[in-house]
Design a protein around this motif. Structure first.
Motif, short mmCIF file in Angstrom:
data_model
loop_
_atom_site.label_atom_id
_atom_site.label_comp_id
_atom_site.label_asym_id
_atom_site.label_seq_id
_atom_site.Cartn_x
_atom_site.Cartn_y
_atom_site.Cartn_z
N GLY A 28 -50.86 10.21 2.93
CA GLY A 28 -50.84 11.02 1.72
C GLY A 28 -51.78 10.50 0.66
O GLY A 28 -52.22 9.35 0.70
N SER A 32 -48.92 11.44 -4.31
CA SER A 32 -47.76 11.83 -3.52
C SER A 32 -47.11 10.62 -2.84
O SER A 32 -45.89 10.55 -2.73
CB SER A 32 -48.14 12.88 -2.48
N SER A 35 -45.10 8.80 -5.55
CA SER A 35 -43.89 9.56 -5.87
C SER A 35 -42.85 9.44 -4.77
O SER A 35 -41.66 9.22 -5.03
CB SER A 35 -44.27 11.04 -6.07
#
Length: 115
Positions: A28, A32, A35
């Protein structure tokens, strides 16, 4: 729903979720991945702590969770579960140069073909 069907479903969901977390962390974009890791890492660490806490040695140095039956069958600490967790964590933190891939289905380390 039998216990086996329920177990199979729960196991498949957990495997899929862990695969997704691993894929986002590896492939990713930075935002992302950050997170996802902020959401998932505390729960994963808590799960590993819970497993490790169940497998503490007793006063004789045998794993409390793995021991069963007569004294000659008791498993000395560290038991296989603790060794597997340690190997999996070490494999996950290996550098790119010496990266290995841990497979819980095979219970061993083997060289990764991805590098």
């Amino acid at each position: 729903m039998s216990n086996l069907v329920l177990f199979t479903e729960l196991r498949q969901r957990l495997d899929d979720h862990l695969d997704l977390v691993s894929q986002v962390a590896a492939d990713g974009d930075a935002a992302s991945a950050l997170s996802m890791m902020r959401r998932e890492v505390p729960g994963l660490v808590a799960a590993v702590h819970a497993l490790v806490d169940e497998h503490l040695p007793d006063e004789n140095g045998c794993c409390r969770k793995c021991r069963s039956g007569p004294f000659w069958r008791r498993v000395p600490a560290p038991c296989r579960m603790l060794i597997k967790v340690h190997l999996a964590v070490r494999a996950a933190t290996a550098t790119t140069r010496d990266r290995t891939c841990w497979s819980p289905r095979r219970h061993r380390l083997h060289e990764s073909s991805v590098d």
